[in-house]
Design a protein around this motif. Structure first.
Motif, PDB file in Angstrom:
ATOM      1  N   TYR A   4       0.899  -1.228  -0.185  1.00  0.00           N
ATOM      2  CA  TYR A   4       0.034   0.031  -0.089  1.00  0.00           C
ATOM      3  C   TYR A   4       1.059   1.161   0.121  1.00  0.00           C
ATOM      4  N   SER A   5       0.605   2.239  -1.009  1.00  0.00           N
ATOM      5  CA  SER A   5       1.270   3.469  -0.855  1.00  0.00           C
ATOM      6  C   SER A   5       0.846   4.665   0.088  1.00  0.00           C
ATOM      7  N   ASP A   6       1.671   5.394   0.413  1.00  0.00           N
ATOM      8  CA  ASP A   6       1.087   6.681   1.206  1.00  0.00           C
ATOM      9  C   ASP A   6      -0.318   7.218   0.709  1.00  0.00           C
ATOM     10  N   ASP A   7      -0.469   7.084  -0.572  1.00  0.00           N
ATOM     11  CA  ASP A   7      -1.696   7.792  -0.973  1.00  0.00           C
ATOM     12  C   ASP A   7      -2.881   6.945  -0.640  1.00  0.00           C
ATOM     13  N   ASP A   8      -2.450   5.379  -0.921  1.00  0.00           N
ATOM     14  CA  ASP A   8      -3.810   4.399  -0.593  1.00  0.00           C
ATOM     15  C   ASP A   8      -4.004   4.713   0.976  1.00  0.00           C
ATOM     16  N   ILE A   9      -3.243   4.928   1.834  1.00  0.00           N
ATOM     17  CA  ILE A   9      -3.339   4.742   3.141  1.00  0.00           C
ATOM     18  C   ILE A   9      -4.070   6.292   3.470  1.00  0.00           C
ATOM     19  N   LYS A  10      -3.544   7.360   2.868  1.00  0.00           N
ATOM     20  CA  LYS A  10      -4.439   8.528   3.388  1.00  0.00           C
ATOM     21  C   LYS A  10      -5.626   8.456   2.755  1.00  0.00           C
ATOM     22  N   ASN A  11      -6.136   8.068   1.454  1.00  0.00           N
ATOM     23  CA  ASN A  11      -7.299   7.875   0.763  1.00  0.00           C
ATOM     24  C   ASN A  11      -8.152   6.847   1.877  1.00  0.00           C
ATOM     25  N   ARG A  16     -12.540   6.446   5.823  1.00  0.00           N
ATOM     26  CA  ARG A  16     -12.997   5.782   6.920  1.00  0.00           C
ATOM     27  C   ARG A  16     -13.476   7.029   7.892  1.00  0.00           C
ATOM     28  N   GLU A  17     -13.290   8.425   7.696  1.00  0.00           N
ATOM     29  CA  GLU A  17     -13.840   9.573   8.324  1.00  0.00           C
ATOM     30  C   GLU A  17     -15.090   9.868   7.801  1.00  0.00           C
ATOM     31  N   SER A 142     -11.089  10.188  -7.408  1.00  0.00           N
ATOM     32  CA  SER A 142     -10.795   9.006  -6.339  1.00  0.00           C
ATOM     33  C   SER A 142     -12.020   8.386  -5.880  1.00  0.00           C
ATOM     34  N   PHE A 143     -12.771   9.253  -5.269  1.00  0.00           N
ATOM     35  CA  PHE A 143     -13.727   8.828  -4.419  1.00  0.00           C
ATOM     36  C   PHE A 143     -14.997   9.223  -4.941  1.00  0.00           C
ATOM     37  N   ILE A 210     -16.159  18.239  -1.139  1.00  0.00           N
ATOM     38  CA  ILE A 210     -15.782  19.623  -1.470  1.00  0.00           C
ATOM     39  C   ILE A 210     -15.210  20.159  -0.274  1.00  0.00           C
ATOM     40  N   THR A 211     -15.657  19.775   0.932  1.00  0.00           N
ATOM     41  CA  THR A 211     -14.857  20.257   2.258  1.00  0.00           C
ATOM     42  C   THR A 211     -13.482  19.664   2.154  1.00  0.00           C
ATOM     43  N   ARG A 212     -13.263  18.393   1.966  1.00  0.00           N
ATOM     44  CA  ARG A 212     -11.935  17.943   1.848  1.00  0.00           C
ATOM     45  C   ARG A 212     -10.988  18.776   0.964  1.00  0.00           C
ATOM     46  N   MET A 213     -11.661  18.718  -0.411  1.00  0.00           N
ATOM     47  CA  MET A 213     -10.749  19.503  -1.463  1.00  0.00           C
ATOM     48  C   MET A 213     -10.407  20.849  -0.970  1.00  0.00           C
ATOM     49  N   LEU A 214     -11.268  21.677  -0.349  1.00  0.00           N
ATOM     50  CA  LEU A 214     -11.076  22.999   0.135  1.00  0.00           C
ATOM     51  C   LEU A 214      -9.688  22.932   1.068  1.00  0.00           C
TER      52      LEU A 214
END
Length: 219
Positions: A4-11, A16-17, A142-143, A210-214
């Protein structure tokens, strides 16, 4: 974690949140439903409610009547829906008489960041003019696109294969970007959502995304 890459873990952490928030919202809805059900039970208990058995209606006839009524309602609903769809095609999204508008606000400061226009068979997510969000900012592609909207399309494709849905009824979406900046999202159009549950899922997901993107854009 191997594989698993760092991006996979972050995603995964972001998803989960989002899922945790969904659980809390659903629990709140369930509690409200339980309260409403309790009130209805109280009305039925104290009122003069009678069941079909108490009215001496034969069970077989009662069941048959329910089936006939259900079939009749389905046909009427389909005709009304088809007629409504044709009328909607002739009307503009700018007509306030037939739309519902739901705002998306940033939780930390209650700032309005987007408006969601809900029509009988389509939705439009329009960021505020002062809000700049890019197609490439996670977790939009991605999501929101690949997991949520494409996931709904995959389910519709299965229904098409099984003969329960026509291709023209399958959910689809279009992303409108800024003429000057092709990466800047100006509008997301979603057609053929068909189900109220999908409206709620799309709205809740869009609000979170949108909140996460901001937040990522501010870093």
């Amino acid at each position: 974690m191997l594989g698993y890459s760092d991006d996979d873990i972050k995603n995964a952490a972001e998803i989960r949140e989002w899922l945790t928030k969904q659980i809390l919202e659903k629990q709140d809805e369930i509690e409200k439903i339980k309260i409403t059900l309790s009130l209805i039970d109280s009305v039925l208990k104290n009122g003069s409610f009678k069941t079909a058995a108490n009215l001496n209606i034969p069970k077989s006839n009662s069941t048959q009547n329910q089936k006939v009524e259900g079939q009749s309602t389905s046909r009427s609903y389909k005709n009304a829906t088809d007629k409504h769809s044709e009328e909607t095609k002739q009307r503009s999204v700018e007509d306030p008489s037939f739309r519902e508008v739901k705002p998306i606000k940033r939780l930390k400061d209650n700032t309005l960041v987007a408006q969601v226009y809900i029509l009988p068979n389509s939705m439009e997510i329009i960021p505020e003019e002062t809000i700049n969000i890019s197609l490439d900012t996670p977790p939009f592609r991605s999501f929101f696109l690949n997991r949520i909207l494409q996931g709904m399309r995959n389910k519709d494709q299965e229904k098409i294969k099984q003969g329960y849905l026509s291709e023209s009824e399958m959910i689809n979406y279009d992303i409108i970007t800024d003429e000057e900046n092709s990466e800047n999202i100006k509008k997301v159009i979603i057609n053929n959502y068909r189900e109220k549950e999908r409206v709620n899922e799309i709205f809740n997901t869009a609000a979170w995304v949108i909140t996460r993107m901001l937040e990522k854009g501010e870093k």
